[in-house]
Design a protein around this motif. Sequence first.
Motif, mmCIF file in Angstrom:
data_model
loop_
_atom_site.group_PDB
_atom_site.id
_atom_site.type_symbol
_atom_site.label_atom_id
_atom_site.label_comp_id
_atom_site.label_asym_id
_atom_site.label_seq_id
_atom_site.Cartn_x
_atom_site.Cartn_y
_atom_site.Cartn_z
ATOM 1 N N GLN A 6 -72.223 21.162 -10.995
ATOM 2 C CA GLN A 6 -72.056 19.883 -11.659
ATOM 3 C C GLN A 6 -73.371 19.409 -12.257
ATOM 4 O OE1 GLN A 6 -70.399 17.216 -8.758
ATOM 5 N NE2 GLN A 6 -68.324 17.876 -9.217
ATOM 6 N N ASN A 8 -75.116 16.482 -15.573
ATOM 7 C CA ASN A 8 -74.967 15.418 -16.556
ATOM 8 C C ASN A 8 -75.584 15.861 -17.874
ATOM 9 O OD1 ASN A 8 -73.856 13.518 -14.663
ATOM 10 N ND2 ASN A 8 -75.903 13.318 -13.815
ATOM 11 N N SER A 10 -77.173 14.490 -21.484
ATOM 12 C CA SER A 10 -77.676 13.361 -22.266
ATOM 13 C C SER A 10 -78.026 13.866 -23.657
ATOM 14 C CB SER A 10 -78.899 12.733 -21.601
ATOM 15 O OG SER A 10 -79.943 13.684 -21.481
#
Length: 72
Positions: A6, A8, A10
């Motif tokens: 997992q 993120n 940006s």
Amino acid sequence: MSGPVQGNVSYLPSTKTATFTIVGPMDVAGEVYTVVVSHAVTNGDGLGLDGNFNGLDDGASDDFTFAFGAIA
């Protein structure tokens, strides 16, 4: 630790740079990680990635793939 990781994503429009930051532990000495940026990612005009640079929509063969970590 094998399996999906997992993270993120940006995006910085001024430099057109996307950054993927992994969330959770990593073992780069013992695991090989493969990152795939799918051809389904599109630009502002709706055009997908052209990973094989032939100007055609070739589905998954247009994905960008990177590997890092342990070397077998």
